[in-house]
Design a protein around this motif. Structure first.
Motif, mmCIF file in Angstrom:
data_model
loop_
_atom_site.group_PDB
_atom_site.id
_atom_site.type_symbol
_atom_site.label_atom_id
_atom_site.label_comp_id
_atom_site.label_asym_id
_atom_site.label_seq_id
_atom_site.Cartn_x
_atom_site.Cartn_y
_atom_site.Cartn_z
ATOM 1 N N CYS A 45 18.187 -3.169 14.687
ATOM 2 C CA CYS A 45 18.276 -3.218 16.148
ATOM 3 C C CYS A 45 19.081 -4.441 16.565
ATOM 4 C CB CYS A 45 16.885 -3.260 16.769
ATOM 5 S SG CYS A 45 16.913 -3.317 18.583
ATOM 6 N N THR A 46 20.200 -4.210 17.241
ATOM 7 C CA THR A 46 21.030 -5.309 17.744
ATOM 8 C C THR A 46 20.835 -5.526 19.246
ATOM 9 O OG1 THR A 46 22.896 -3.778 18.035
ATOM 10 C CG2 THR A 46 22.774 -4.991 15.948
ATOM 11 N N ASP A 47 19.986 -4.712 19.866
ATOM 12 C CA ASP A 47 19.684 -4.829 21.295
ATOM 13 C C ASP A 47 18.653 -5.943 21.494
ATOM 14 O OD1 ASP A 47 18.985 -4.579 23.933
ATOM 15 O OD2 ASP A 47 18.469 -2.456 23.849
ATOM 16 N N PHE A 78 17.229 -7.785 14.954
ATOM 17 C CA PHE A 78 16.300 -7.730 13.827
ATOM 18 C C PHE A 78 16.521 -6.456 13.035
ATOM 19 C CE2 PHE A 78 14.156 -5.445 17.256
ATOM 20 C CZ PHE A 78 13.631 -4.330 16.610
ATOM 21 N N PHE A 79 15.986 -6.444 11.825
ATOM 22 C CA PHE A 79 15.880 -5.180 11.102
ATOM 23 C C PHE A 79 14.492 -5.059 10.498
ATOM 24 C CE2 PHE A 79 17.672 -7.954 7.744
ATOM 25 C CZ PHE A 79 16.862 -7.650 6.649
ATOM 26 N N VAL A 80 14.132 -3.836 10.168
ATOM 27 C CA VAL A 80 12.813 -3.534 9.615
ATOM 28 C C VAL A 80 13.001 -2.909 8.243
ATOM 29 C CG1 VAL A 80 10.672 -2.216 9.920
ATOM 30 C CG2 VAL A 80 11.813 -3.228 11.909
ATOM 31 N N MET A 81 12.201 -3.370 7.291
ATOM 32 C CA MET A 81 12.234 -2.837 5.928
ATOM 33 C C MET A 81 10.805 -2.623 5.446
ATOM 34 S SD MET A 81 13.418 -6.364 3.998
ATOM 35 C CE MET A 81 12.644 -7.929 4.433
ATOM 36 N N ARG A 82 10.669 -1.815 4.425
ATOM 37 C CA ARG A 82 9.351 -1.631 3.818
ATOM 38 C C ARG A 82 8.857 -2.952 3.247
ATOM 39 N NH1 ARG A 82 7.104 3.359 2.739
ATOM 40 N NH2 ARG A 82 8.451 5.167 3.107
#
Length: 342
Positions: A101-103, A111-115
């Motif tokens: 997400c760049t918003d 941010f980004f989301v990972m396992r």
């Protein structure tokens, strides 16, 4: 994390994970990370692929920039996410990247989301506590194989077109970068200047160029009681000589006091080298590793000076950054020892 951020994240993740509904059951700020901030998010996912497995529970990590300024040379979250996707597709054991997400209206920062993977990454714990990854021969071998998979990625890569390219050799590129920093710094570091001159006189020519992790060391991978669970922290990755990663992993400054185990403080060189050579099909030039270990100490000293400067300038009030600056004399001493007879 406040209620507004939580609700905003739940709405975003519902869309990003193609779910009917996502609920954040628990959010906890993880310790560590002077440059980035990491949140453990326990999700309840209804509908979609993730909602149909493990009762809809999905344990993740949200990774974003620290609220204060980070190290200028590190990648942003979008770039790190692209790196994670690329190495995941190449078979490297990393947490699965889920969404980016760049918003900034969602969480205030990209941010980004990972396992989320299990185990620990604490270097000072791993080198002494063999409850984690008790078969250290296998761990050293496995890490060699993982590094070889990283180095299987060669330029050009469209997804990684943000990575800096240069015409000189990787060794000379590092030397130029460090020298430029030291020339502009207000304090002189003669031992580091000596180290840079030694590195310049012995620099290997430009040869094979691959993706390099840039910080492949004990402390940046996770293990549990069975073994390796994932390679972490890709914010310094770039195109380089693959031996730079090998030297960084084996450098004395990253053994956490276990100097009899030169492969990251967890194993012997040959076990690490063997895994790399079997996976890559290439023989490691043992004669060049010493060079890249000297480079590792010079580079870490420069980074330590940069981090101390962030504290001393008032840019960031962090005890960790302040203490990091105190390791520079130890690194200078090691550089002098390593170059004394060469």
């Amino acid at each position: 994390m406040n209620d507004t951020q939580k609700k905003s994240l739940e709405k975003y993740l519902t869309q990003a994970l193609l779910a009917d509904r996502v609920e954040i059951l628990q959010a906890a700020l993880l310790s560590g990370g002077a440059v980035q901030e990491n949140w453990a998010l326990d999700l309840q996912v209804t509908g979609g692929v993730h909602g149909s497995t493990q009762g809809g529970r999905l344990n993740t990590v949200l990774r974003c920039d620290s609220p204060t300024a980070g190290v200028a040379i590190s990648h942003g979250r979008a770039q790190e996410f692209a790196l994670l996707q690329t190495v995941f597709n190449a078979g490297v054991t990393v947490p699965q990247p889920l969404c980016l997400c760049t918003d900034t209206s969602v969480f205030g920062r990209p941010f980004f989301v990972m396992r989320r993977i299990g185990g620990t990454a604490a270097g000072h714990v791993l080198v002494k506590n063999t409850t984690y990854a008790p078969d250290r021969v296998e761990l050293a071998n496995r890490l060699g194989r993982e590094l070889a998979r990283i180095h299987s990625i060669r330029p050009p890569q469209k997804a990684l077109d943000f990575l800096h390219t240069y015409a000189e050799s990787p060794a000379q590129y590092r030397i130029n970068t460090h020298r430029e920093f030291l020339d502009q710094h207000h304090t002189a570091y003669p031992a580091l200047e000596w180290g840079l001159r030694w590195l310049e006189r012995h620099a290997p020519a430009r040869d094979l160029i691959t993706l390099a992790h840039g910080d492949f060391r004990t402390g940046n991978y996770m293990v549990d009681e069975h073994g390796l669970t994932g390679i972490l922290d890709w914010e310094f990755a770039g195109w380089s000589d693959p031996l730079e990663d090998v030297g960084w992993f084996c450098a004395k400054c990253w053994r956490f006091g276990q100097d009899d185990l030169p492969a990251g403080g967890i194993g012997l060189r040959e076990h690490f080298y063997h895994g790399y050579e079997v996976e890559s099909g290439r023989t490691i030039d043992r004669d060049q590793i010493h060079y890249w270990e000297v480079m590792a100490h010079v580079r870490w000293a420069v980074v330590a000076i940069e981090q101390a400067q962030r504290f001393c300038s008032g840019q960031e009030n962090s005890l960790l950054l302040a203490l990091t600056g105190h390791i520079v004399p130890e690194l200078e001493w090691e550089i002098l020892n390593m170059t004394e007879h060469n």
